[in-house]
Design a protein around this motif. Structure first.
Motif, PDB file in Angstrom:
ATOM      1  N   ILE A  22      31.704  48.888  35.264  1.00  0.00           N
ATOM      2  CA  ILE A  22      31.790  47.500  35.702  1.00  0.00           C
ATOM      3  C   ILE A  22      31.438  46.590  34.523  1.00  0.00           C
ATOM      4  N   HIS A  23      32.311  45.636  34.240  1.00  0.00           N
ATOM      5  CA  HIS A  23      32.042  44.598  33.243  1.00  0.00           C
ATOM      6  C   HIS A  23      31.865  43.302  34.023  1.00  0.00           C
ATOM      7  N   GLU A  24      30.658  42.837  34.074  1.00  0.00           N
ATOM      8  CA  GLU A  24      30.355  41.622  34.814  1.00  0.00           C
ATOM      9  C   GLU A  24      30.140  40.509  33.802  1.00  0.00           C
ATOM     10  N   THR A  25      30.978  39.496  33.856  1.00  0.00           N
ATOM     11  CA  THR A  25      30.911  38.412  32.884  1.00  0.00           C
ATOM     12  C   THR A  25      30.829  37.079  33.607  1.00  0.00           C
ATOM     13  N   GLU A  26      29.922  36.246  33.156  1.00  0.00           N
ATOM     14  CA  GLU A  26      29.841  34.896  33.681  1.00  0.00           C
ATOM     15  C   GLU A  26      30.823  34.028  32.904  1.00  0.00           C
ATOM     16  N   LEU A  27      31.632  33.304  33.631  1.00  0.00           N
ATOM     17  CA  LEU A  27      32.585  32.384  33.023  1.00  0.00           C
ATOM     18  C   LEU A  27      32.355  31.030  33.671  1.00  0.00           C
ATOM     19  N   TYR A  28      32.053  30.079  32.859  1.00  0.00           N
ATOM     20  CA  TYR A  28      31.809  28.727  33.356  1.00  0.00           C
ATOM     21  C   TYR A  28      33.066  27.898  33.132  1.00  0.00           C
ATOM     22  N   VAL A  29      33.594  27.345  34.223  1.00  0.00           N
ATOM     23  CA  VAL A  29      34.823  26.563  34.154  1.00  0.00           C
ATOM     24  C   VAL A  29      34.542  25.174  34.710  1.00  0.00           C
ATOM     25  N   GLU A  30      34.869  24.176  33.919  1.00  0.00           N
ATOM     26  CA  GLU A  30      34.688  22.799  34.350  1.00  0.00           C
ATOM     27  C   GLU A  30      35.474  22.563  35.635  1.00  0.00           C
ATOM     28  N   GLY A  31      34.844  21.940  36.594  1.00  0.00           N
ATOM     29  CA  GLY A  31      35.513  21.637  37.850  1.00  0.00           C
ATOM     30  C   GLY A  31      35.206  22.628  38.959  1.00  0.00           C
ATOM     31  N   ILE A  32      34.699  23.804  38.619  1.00  0.00           N
ATOM     32  CA  ILE A  32      34.280  24.775  39.641  1.00  0.00           C
ATOM     33  C   ILE A  32      32.775  24.659  39.751  1.00  0.00           C
ATOM     34  N   THR A  33      32.319  24.206  40.915  1.00  0.00           N
ATOM     35  CA  THR A  33      30.905  23.863  41.061  1.00  0.00           C
ATOM     36  C   THR A  33      30.058  24.938  41.716  1.00  0.00           C
ATOM     37  N   LYS A  34      30.688  25.919  42.342  1.00  0.00           N
ATOM     38  CA  LYS A  34      29.897  26.984  42.969  1.00  0.00           C
ATOM     39  C   LYS A  34      30.325  28.330  42.405  1.00  0.00           C
ATOM     40  N   PRO A  35      29.438  29.311  42.457  1.00  0.00           N
ATOM     41  CA  PRO A  35      29.803  30.643  41.939  1.00  0.00           C
ATOM     42  C   PRO A  35      30.997  31.222  42.699  1.00  0.00           C
ATOM     43  N   LEU A  36      31.876  31.859  41.967  1.00  0.00           N
ATOM     44  CA  LEU A  36      33.065  32.485  42.522  1.00  0.00           C
ATOM     45  C   LEU A  36      33.134  33.907  41.957  1.00  0.00           C
ATOM     46  N   THR A  37      33.210  34.890  42.822  1.00  0.00           N
ATOM     47  CA  THR A  37      33.278  36.278  42.383  1.00  0.00           C
ATOM     48  C   THR A  37      34.722  36.753  42.462  1.00  0.00           C
ATOM     49  N   VAL A  38      35.248  37.206  41.317  1.00  0.00           N
ATOM     50  CA  VAL A  38      36.618  37.695  41.239  1.00  0.00           C
ATOM     51  C   VAL A  38      36.573  39.125  40.731  1.00  0.00           C
ATOM     52  N   PHE A  39      37.250  40.028  41.420  1.00  0.00           N
ATOM     53  CA  PHE A  39      37.297  41.442  41.057  1.00  0.00           C
ATOM     54  C   PHE A  39      38.704  41.737  40.550  1.00  0.00           C
ATOM     55  N   LEU A  40      38.818  42.141  39.288  1.00  0.00           N
ATOM     56  CA  LEU A  40      40.104  42.430  38.659  1.00  0.00           C
ATOM     57  C   LEU A  40      40.227  43.921  38.389  1.00  0.00           C
ATOM     58  N   PHE A  41      41.394  44.483  38.648  1.00  0.00           N
ATOM     59  CA  PHE A  41      41.636  45.877  38.288  1.00  0.00           C
ATOM     60  C   PHE A  41      43.134  46.107  38.196  1.00  0.00           C
ATOM     61  N   SER A  42      43.500  47.200  37.524  1.00  0.00           N
ATOM     62  CA  SER A  42      44.931  47.443  37.318  1.00  0.00           C
ATOM     63  C   SER A  42      45.192  48.925  37.119  1.00  0.00           C
ATOM     64  N   ASP A  43      46.490  49.244  37.077  1.00  0.00           N
ATOM     65  CA  ASP A  43      46.986  50.563  36.694  1.00  0.00           C
ATOM     66  C   ASP A  43      46.450  51.708  37.552  1.00  0.00           C
ATOM     67  N   ILE A  44      46.563  51.543  38.858  1.00  0.00           N
ATOM     68  CA  ILE A  44      46.176  52.611  39.773  1.00  0.00           C
ATOM     69  C   ILE A  44      47.306  53.634  39.878  1.00  0.00           C
ATOM     70  N   HIS A  45      48.531  53.180  39.934  1.00  0.00           N
ATOM     71  CA  HIS A  45      49.724  54.034  39.982  1.00  0.00           C
ATOM     72  C   HIS A  45      49.748  54.957  41.204  1.00  0.00           C
ATOM     73  N   LEU A  46      49.590  54.366  42.395  1.00  0.00           N
ATOM     74  CA  LEU A  46      49.733  55.162  43.616  1.00  0.00           C
ATOM     75  C   LEU A  46      51.167  55.663  43.727  1.00  0.00           C
ATOM     76  N   ALA A  47      51.308  56.884  44.154  1.00  0.00           N
ATOM     77  CA  ALA A  47      52.638  57.484  44.317  1.00  0.00           C
ATOM     78  C   ALA A  47      52.656  58.232  45.654  1.00  0.00           C
ATOM     79  N   TYR A  48      53.142  57.548  46.670  1.00  0.00           N
ATOM     80  CA  TYR A  48      53.257  58.135  47.999  1.00  0.00           C
ATOM     81  C   TYR A  48      54.703  58.085  48.454  1.00  0.00           C
ATOM     82  N   THR A  49      55.058  59.017  49.276  1.00  0.00           N
ATOM     83  CA  THR A  49      56.381  59.036  49.884  1.00  0.00           C
ATOM     84  C   THR A  49      56.267  59.768  51.217  1.00  0.00           C
ATOM     85  N   ASP A  50      57.300  59.679  52.001  1.00  0.00           N
ATOM     86  CA  ASP A  50      57.376  60.453  53.234  1.00  0.00           C
ATOM     87  C   ASP A  50      58.846  60.735  53.525  1.00  0.00           C
TER      88      ASP A  50
END
Length: 124
Positions: A22-50
């Motif tokens: 987990i990389h937890e980084t605080e990012l301060y953005v002008e105009g956002i006044t309350k904490p916002l938690t965003v979870f980013l992830f990629s490249d799972i590559h699910l491969a299902y079929t039926d």
């Protein structure tokens, strides 16, 4: 009129939890006044079929699972993590599924739960 917002990074913390780095980084953005938690992830590559898919698609699943054998377990851990941590927004940055099949698309539709906010991209 376009307005440019200022931003800057705060503290970063790296730790391991439930098999994830987990990389937890605080990012301060002008105009956002309350904490916002965003979870980013990629490249799972699910491969299902039926049985709804053709033989070529089912053969593709067998091949792709050789490259991404842990994808179903990782995906399940991500779902558990998001339910436990309850981020304000979870974003799949791409390649959550390896290819469109009926079963893969059903899995994506299954993410629509009350109170869950997911954004997923089918093509990165």
């Amino acid at each position: 009129m376009q307005r440019n917002f200022g931003s800057h990074f705060g503290n970063t913390r790296i730790y391991h939890q439930n098999g994830f780095e987990i990389h937890e980084t605080e990012l301060y953005v002008e105009g956002i006044t309350k904490p916002l938690t965003v979870f980013l992830f990629s490249d799972i590559h699910l491969a299902y079929t039926d049985r709804r898919d053709c033989d070529a698609t089912r053969d593709l699943v067998v091949q792709r699972r050789l490259y991404f054998p842990c994808a179903p377990d990782i995906f399940e851990q991500i779902i558990v993590y998001t339910k436990e941590q309850k981020p304000d927004l979870s974003i799949f940055l791409g390649d959550i599924i390896d290819f469109p099949s009926d079963k893969n698309l059903e899995i994506l539709k299954g993410l629509d739960e009350p109170g869950a906010v997911f954004l997923h991209l089918l093509d990165s």
